[in-house]
Design an enzyme around this catalytic site. Sequence first.
Site, PDB file in Angstrom:
ATOM      1  N   GLY A   1      41.500  55.656  26.286  1.00  0.00           N
ATOM      2  CA  GLY A   1      40.925  56.595  27.249  1.00  0.00           C
ATOM      3  C   GLY A   1      39.749  57.321  26.621  1.00  0.00           C
ATOM      4  O   GLY A   1      39.579  57.294  25.400  1.00  0.00           O
TER       5      GLY A   1
ATOM      6  N   CYS B   1      44.525  52.660  20.842  1.00  0.00           N
ATOM      7  CA  CYS B   1      43.352  53.527  20.690  1.00  0.00           C
ATOM      8  C   CYS B   1      43.715  54.988  21.012  1.00  0.00           C
ATOM      9  O   CYS B   1      44.461  55.607  20.277  1.00  0.00           O
ATOM     10  CB  CYS B   1      42.222  52.981  21.556  1.00  0.00           C
ATOM     11  SG  CYS B   1      40.623  53.495  20.980  1.00  0.00           S
ATOM     12  N   TYR B   2      43.249  55.527  22.133  1.00  0.00           N
ATOM     13  CA  TYR B   2      43.611  56.911  22.473  1.00  0.00           C
ATOM     14  C   TYR B   2      45.128  57.071  22.495  1.00  0.00           C
ATOM     15  O   TYR B   2      45.662  58.096  22.060  1.00  0.00           O
ATOM     16  CB  TYR B   2      43.034  57.302  23.832  1.00  0.00           C
ATOM     17  CG  TYR B   2      43.393  58.715  24.241  1.00  0.00           C
ATOM     18  CD1 TYR B   2      42.647  59.796  23.794  1.00  0.00           C
ATOM     19  CD2 TYR B   2      44.512  58.960  25.040  1.00  0.00           C
ATOM     20  CE1 TYR B   2      42.989  61.093  24.138  1.00  0.00           C
ATOM     21  CE2 TYR B   2      44.868  60.252  25.387  1.00  0.00           C
ATOM     22  CZ  TYR B   2      44.108  61.321  24.942  1.00  0.00           C
ATOM     23  OH  TYR B   2      44.457  62.601  25.277  1.00  0.00           O
TER      24      TYR B   2
ATOM     25  N   HIS C   1      41.620  47.231  20.368  1.00  0.00           N
ATOM     26  CA  HIS C   1      42.039  46.838  21.725  1.00  0.00           C
ATOM     27  C   HIS C   1      42.580  45.400  21.731  1.00  0.00           C
ATOM     28  O   HIS C   1      41.801  44.456  21.700  1.00  0.00           O
ATOM     29  CB  HIS C   1      40.856  46.938  22.688  1.00  0.00           C
ATOM     30  CG  HIS C   1      40.497  48.346  23.001  1.00  0.00           C
ATOM     31  ND1 HIS C   1      41.084  49.060  24.023  1.00  0.00           N
ATOM     32  CD2 HIS C   1      39.621  49.193  22.407  1.00  0.00           C
ATOM     33  CE1 HIS C   1      40.589  50.283  24.051  1.00  0.00           C
ATOM     34  NE2 HIS C   1      39.693  50.392  23.088  1.00  0.00           N
TER      35      HIS C   1
ATOM     36  N   GLU D   1      43.893  43.894  24.185  1.00  0.00           N
ATOM     37  CA  GLU D   1      43.791  43.297  25.517  1.00  0.00           C
ATOM     38  C   GLU D   1      42.478  42.569  25.772  1.00  0.00           C
ATOM     39  O   GLU D   1      42.385  41.787  26.705  1.00  0.00           O
ATOM     40  CB  GLU D   1      44.009  44.378  26.598  1.00  0.00           C
ATOM     41  CG  GLU D   1      42.925  45.445  26.714  1.00  0.00           C
ATOM     42  CD  GLU D   1      43.062  46.605  25.731  1.00  0.00           C
ATOM     43  OE1 GLU D   1      43.726  46.427  24.688  1.00  0.00           O
ATOM     44  OE2 GLU D   1      42.485  47.675  25.991  1.00  0.00           O
TER      45      GLU D   1
ATOM     46  N   GLY E   1      40.721  30.493  55.349  1.00  0.00           N
ATOM     47  CA  GLY E   1      40.559  29.375  54.426  1.00  0.00           C
ATOM     48  C   GLY E   1      40.337  29.876  53.009  1.00  0.00           C
ATOM     49  O   GLY E   1      40.341  29.110  52.057  1.00  0.00           O
TER      50      GLY E   1
ATOM     51  N   ASP F   1      43.224  34.281  49.410  1.00  0.00           N
ATOM     52  CA  ASP F   1      44.175  35.356  49.704  1.00  0.00           C
ATOM     53  C   ASP F   1      44.840  35.177  51.072  1.00  0.00           C
ATOM     54  O   ASP F   1      46.063  35.241  51.196  1.00  0.00           O
ATOM     55  CB  ASP F   1      43.497  36.729  49.652  1.00  0.00           C
ATOM     56  CG  ASP F   1      42.892  37.013  48.293  1.00  0.00           C
ATOM     57  OD1 ASP F   1      43.226  36.288  47.342  1.00  0.00           O
ATOM     58  OD2 ASP F   1      42.068  37.931  48.188  1.00  0.00           O
ATOM     59  N   SER F   2      44.031  34.955  52.100  1.00  0.00           N
ATOM     60  CA  SER F   2      44.627  34.841  53.436  1.00  0.00           C
ATOM     61  C   SER F   2      45.476  33.575  53.540  1.00  0.00           C
ATOM     62  O   SER F   2      46.475  33.545  54.240  1.00  0.00           O
ATOM     63  CB  SER F   2      43.555  34.893  54.530  1.00  0.00           C
ATOM     64  OG  SER F   2      42.857  33.690  54.638  1.00  0.00           O
TER      65      SER F   2
ATOM     66  N   LYS G   1      44.579  38.635  41.013  1.00  0.00           N
ATOM     67  CA  LYS G   1      43.965  37.450  41.619  1.00  0.00           C
ATOM     68  C   LYS G   1      44.436  36.140  40.962  1.00  0.00           C
ATOM     69  O   LYS G   1      44.753  35.168  41.646  1.00  0.00           O
ATOM     70  CB  LYS G   1      42.442  37.563  41.477  1.00  0.00           C
ATOM     71  CG  LYS G   1      41.685  36.495  42.206  1.00  0.00           C
ATOM     72  CD  LYS G   1      41.596  36.876  43.649  1.00  0.00           C
ATOM     73  CE  LYS G   1      40.893  35.857  44.477  1.00  0.00           C
ATOM     74  NZ  LYS G   1      40.695  36.366  45.832  1.00  0.00           N
TER      75      LYS G   1
END
Length: 561
Positions: A103, A130-131, A217, A219, A272, A275-276, A417
């Site tokens: 942060g 980190c923070y 970090h 990640e 199409g 997601d939908s 996603k």
Amino acid sequence: MVNQNLNPSPDESHRIATTDDIEVSTYLEIAKGQSGAQPSAADKAIPSARREAIIVLDFGSQYNLLIARRVRETQVYCELVPHDTPWEKIAPLNPKGFILSGGPSSVYDKNAPLAPAYVYEKGLPVLGICYGMQAITQQLGGKVSPGTRKEYGHAMLHISEQDCPLFQGLPEATPVWMSHGDRIEEFPPGFSALAYTENSPYAVIGNGKNIFGLQFHPEVVHTAEGKTIIKNFVHNICGCHSSWTMANYINESIANIKKQVGGGKIINALSGGVDSSVVATLIYKAVGDQLTCIFVNNGVLRKDEAERTLKVFKNNLGMKVVYVDAVDRFLGRLKGITDPEQKRKIIGEEFIRVFEDEAKKIGKVDFLGQGTLYPDVIESVSSVSTVSAKIKSHHNVGGLPERMTLKLLEPLRFLFKDEVRLLGKELGLPEEMVWRQPFPGPGLAIRCIGEVTREKLEILRNADAVLMEEIKKADMYRRLWQSFVVLTDVRSVGVMGDFRTYSHMAAVRAVTSEDAMTADWARLPYDLLARISNRIVNEVPGINRVVYDITSKPPSTIEWE
Ligand code: XMP
């Protein structure tokens, strides 16, 4: 720093930054120019009470969402929550460990955010990044002070306690990504250094039990063994099992949808897009014909798009899909319109009208299925999530559910996603659907510069189809964020055989990007560009010149309009 400016500048705020679907609400939002309401909290409960979870407490770092993604990649569920979330909200998640994020604050500042007492009192493992590491140090009785040398970028980590379970499978030295200004001056009682870098003697600290701090970090991709460190924490130290899989998610989600929907009816706008498509398939698996999908052909779709989508959902999967041919309605309203914002507004308004008309024909409907994703719904403090929240309210929920008194059904709201794509694969959707590049709601209308006419759309469709075929043949499709053709309003002189031509100039756009906020033009091989240009000019009547767009975003945008 791996810093990307995530804030869209005001003049591009009308654009939808993350969508890749023709979302109902995108249209509504554009149509009405209004900010959407927050999604219903109806299905906010975690699907499985027994699911193990790692909780990331958010102190505002731009990488926080990445931490949650990395944990989930180890097949353990993870939630990102504000750093001051009360225990009553955490307990139902079945937490097995905490990660305190990075942060922008300094722990010695007045009002610096700190971890709630339960983080240290419950006896669960804690990893401070980190923070987060400095918060642990300060809160457990050590001392943090401003560093004389700030450290940003690559550093080499040397492990001094090779037996520590956090380092299992790691070499003695490995590159890590640093980004900090403060440093630890005194350890809290019981802590010691487990690894160091040239500038950070305390790059990793631990209390010999289950509390650890990392100055770097893990990640970000620049930390070569970051994934292993996170996996070691989650599995070796927190003792989590690999239970977060998309196969499990399907089962839980189906049970939840059944419970939530009961005998109710659901509608879903099918585009199409991934997601939908995934939402529709999941709901269909749960409640079958209680779901009706509405597919609106707005006349600005790509070549064969409508046929392809209908084939998968109607013919292959057997879903109830209402196909609405609204081409004349849309193109009629777009006649004579050249301003891109006007085009967006018209397409948005018209979509809502068509959708409402069709929905009424179905009779009483109770739910609207929608592809809201996890980054859209987290309430957090980091810049990324604040931006996500803005995008969310911008593109995902509009007034439609209120107008039609529909409840929202959002079975993807726990997923990132990449997890949605895995889910799509697991559900048996075709590769080309699962990996489809984003396609904007207003479709080809904003790629057809100037007035949108049938003739221009036909030219653009054919050119775009050639490009797509070549990009796929060259195995570039998945490596590019988007690749498409723009039909410019410029005409130029050419010569074909013995004839002089005066035709349209087409522009090819291909970009790489992580999130559409920033993008770079793709360095496509020259011979691929040559093939694309040759084929378009030879095979598509109406185009006699092809140019390649070599601008990045910013200063340009991905789309031309
Ligand atoms: P820009 O052109 O702003 O695009 O760099 C960023 C991403 O958003 C998509 N885009 C849209 N999507 N409605 C949408 O649903 C829109 O009006 C719209 N405008 C841009 C674009 O394709 C890219 O992925």
